[in-house]
Design an enzyme around this catalytic site. Structure first.
Site, PDB file in Angstrom:
ATOM      1  N   ASP A  11       0.850  -1.194   0.000  1.00  0.00           N
ATOM      2  CA  ASP A  11       0.000   0.000   0.000  1.00  0.00           C
ATOM      3  C   ASP A  11       0.887   1.247   0.000  1.00  0.00           C
ATOM      4  OD1 ASP A  11      -1.842   2.039   0.603  1.00  0.00           O
ATOM      5  OD2 ASP A  11      -1.817   1.558   2.742  1.00  0.00           O
TER       6      ASP A  11
ATOM      7  N   HIS B  35      -3.022   4.892   6.867  1.00  0.00           N
ATOM      8  CA  HIS B  35      -2.023   4.358   5.939  1.00  0.00           C
ATOM      9  C   HIS B  35      -0.610   4.640   6.436  1.00  0.00           C
ATOM     10  CE1 HIS B  35      -5.068   3.596   2.800  1.00  0.00           C
ATOM     11  NE2 HIS B  35      -5.639   4.681   3.280  1.00  0.00           N
TER      12      HIS B  35
END
Length: 624
Positions: A263, A437
């Protein structure tokens, strides 16, 4: 006599030793020659100790056996149908030995150019073409950009869906709405589980994210192990669920990982993503500042941990909590039923009960942190909400970062709220939001633990993918072993090589109301044209026999000019259209396509010369 015999024996032994030494020396000097002599002279085959045949034999307890021949590992193909060079719409296919595993199936919100579009889903053409080979759909977590496309895929094909309890609870709600629940197999897994799926095995690994029950996937295949992080960050003090399972990532790295797909959404941010606990301290300070005001907090409906902290603060300061927004209510219902949120007794009230309490007793948790046109906060800002009116005395907190592309929409909502006299706090002012994130240093930790041969950044725009690649290269991964893909890219991975294959069908499919895919680039172009320049409709009735004008032409303007203030222009348009119709009649032209095109061309010239605009012109002809 004995001495003579001994001397003879010694001489004989010396001669034999010398002969053996000369033979060994000769064999060494002719190394490899005898091994290539087959069927020479007497038809016998000759081999020496360095021959291929003997090199493939092993000695066990004095017996010789042939060594087992190791077959080369097969390749694995990875097809990217979404989630690259964009935010959202995540879906990836893994193909190995004629079997396919699908990872996630998300959607994206439309941008400002997609007029009238409700949402955007991936193009499933390639997947549907190969649906008989699909063994399973694996889900990393319950965010819309990872599960929102499922109902649209499942109308075209079926496959068992694997996910953690909260993820499948949210999926179940979606499938009920689309009447697909009864025909879909949902299989619940927990972090740490391994599931055999044909020739591949999926392993679910606990990670931290802004929603509980998020997992990474380690896909053990005949080609090697592929690790896909899903959306993740490293949070040592998470609100729920425990810390990310770094130990398992390290063990996988020791066992050998063919590729890491990571990611990249926050890779361009230096340092570490703050823990979710920092938001709680900010909320406490803001609740104290809003002592006599009604508090309205906009956040992602899926951010269950954030809502939990809001509830905890509300309890501490003696406030009731109400929810606004359909998705917010649905998420909280599922999270409460599955035990992912702790709601104290008598703290939740219905939105209709708000008038029964004073402003300082209320916290309203709502959707709309991204400025979505139909969200609850946007409707409040533009006085379009049926139950909530905002103004002086409201303390509004926007607890989310604008997704790239949504900054203008969020700014417009903030401006409207300020105009109404509200006090507004947003992310850049206070620590009322932390990302789900990983930042750069967290990427370094995961990559160093996994030690992949190949590195493939995923989930993000080009700048995010490039930064993620740079981080991997800085850790010693050869840049040749990294790859930045695009939507439609198909990549072949092998223990000996990585290469790009011809692209597969991929792209965007627009959902508008009940229509899926019936709005394309041409329709959007027309909508944009209408929005920018408006529409002129020219209506006329023609004689069915000779084509002369019986009535009209009548001119209708929509979104172009106000007719009553532009009478001269309307007369010019009418006379031009009438001239074209009469000319076509005089020249015996009766093809409607030709007549309409001539009207469009001539009228558009008149309009552009007088106004500098190019509205859409729609001639409507009727035969009488």
């Amino acid at each position: 006599m004995n001495s003579e015999n001994n001397a003879k024996r010694n001489n004989g032994n010396n001669r034999r030793n010398n002969y053996q030494n000369r033979s060994q020396y000769k064999n060494r000097n002719n190394n490899g020659k005898n091994s290539n002599r087959n069927n020479r002279g007497n038809g016998k085959k000759y081999f020496n100790s360095n021959s291929k045949r003997n090199s493939n034999r092993i000695n066990v307890n004095g017996k010789k056996y042939n060594k087992p021949i190791q077959k080369p590992k097969p390749s694995i193909k990875i097809s990217f149908l979404g989630g690259l060079n964009e935010i959202g719409k995540n879906i990836t296919l893994f193909e190995c030995e004629d079997e396919i595993i699908v990872l996630d199936c998300g959607m994206a919100f439309p941008d400002g150019e997609m007029l009238g579009v409700d949402l955007v889903i991936p193009d499933f053409t390639y997947l549907i073409q190969n649906k008989d080979r699909v063994k399973a759909i694996l889900l990393t977590h319950g965010h819309e950009d990872h599960i929102g496309g499922l109902p649209y895929l499942l109308t075209e094909m079926s496959a068992p869906i694997y996910g953690t309890p909260l993820t499948l609870g949210l999926v179940e709600n979606k499938l009920k709405e689309h009447s697909l629940l009864q025909s879909t197999e949902l299989i619940t897994v927990q972090a740490g589980d391994k599931v055999k799926l044909g020739k591949m095995t999926a392993e679910f690994i606990h990670v931290n994210h802004s929603i509980p029950d998020a997992v990474a996937i380690a896909l053990h295949t005949p080609a090697g192990t592929i690790v896909h992080t899903g959306d993740f960050k490293i949070d040592c003090t998470p609100i729920s669920g425990g810390m990310i399972d770094l130990n398992r990532f390290a063990r996988l790295g020791d066992e050998g990982v063919l590729a890491l797909m990571s990611d990249s959404t926050n890779a361009s941010r230096e340092g570490y993503t703050p823990t979710e606990h920092t938001v709680y301290d900010s909320f406490k300070n803001l609740f104290q500042k809003a002592e006599k005001e009604r508090i309205i907090i906009a956040t992602f409906a899926s951010n269950v941990n954030r809502v939990q902290q809001i509830i905890n603060c509300a309890k501490k300061f003696g406030r009731k909590v109400a929810f606004s927004g359909r998705s917010m209510i649905n998420y909280m219902k599922v999270a409460n039923e599955l035990g992912y949120i702790d709601i104290p007794e008598n703290i939740i009230i219905d939105i209709d009960q708000i008038p029964q309490y004073t402003p300082q007793e209320i916290v309203l948790v709502t959707t709309g942190s991204q400025g979505e046109p139909m969200s609850a906060l946007t409707r409040m800002a533009f006085s379009d909400h049926r139950k909530i009116t905002v103004g002086t005395g409201d303390f509004i907190i926007i607890s989310a970062n604008p997704i790239p592309g949504n900054e203008k929409s969020v700014g417009n909502v903030v401006d409207e709220l300020l105009k109404k006299g509200c006090r507004v706090v947003y992310e850049s002012m206070y620590e009322v939001h932390v990302s789900g994130h990983a930042c750069a240093e967290e990427h370094k930790i995961i990559t160093s633990l996994v030690k992949p041969k190949y590195y493939i950044p995923v989930h993000g725009e080009q700048k995010h993918l490039r930064k993620s690649q740079d981080i991997a290269v800085s850790l010693g991964i050869d840049k040749k072993n990294t790859f930045i893909a695009d939507i439609g890219t198909q990549l072949e991975l092998n223990e000996n090589f990585m290469k790009e294959l011809p692209k597969v069908p991929a792209g965007k499919v627009f959902v508008d109301g009940f229509g899926v895919g019936d709005v394309g680039s041409i329709v959007l172009r027309d909508r944009k044209h209408l929005a920018q320049d408006g529409l002129i409709i020219i209506v006329a009735s023609l004689d069915v026999y000779d084509g002369h004008v019986i009535s009209g032409p009548d001119i209708v303007s929509r979104g172009f000019v106000y007719v009553r203030e532009s009478e001269d222009l309307m007369k010019d348009i009418k006379s031009t259209a009438l001239y074209v119709l009469d000319d076509c009649c005089d020249n015996n032209i009766h093809e409607w396509g030709v007549i309409k095109n001539r009207i469009k061309d001539d009228v558009s010239k008149v309009i552009f010369n007088k106004t500098g605009r190019s509205p859409m012109i729609l001639p409507i002809l009727m035969e009488v």
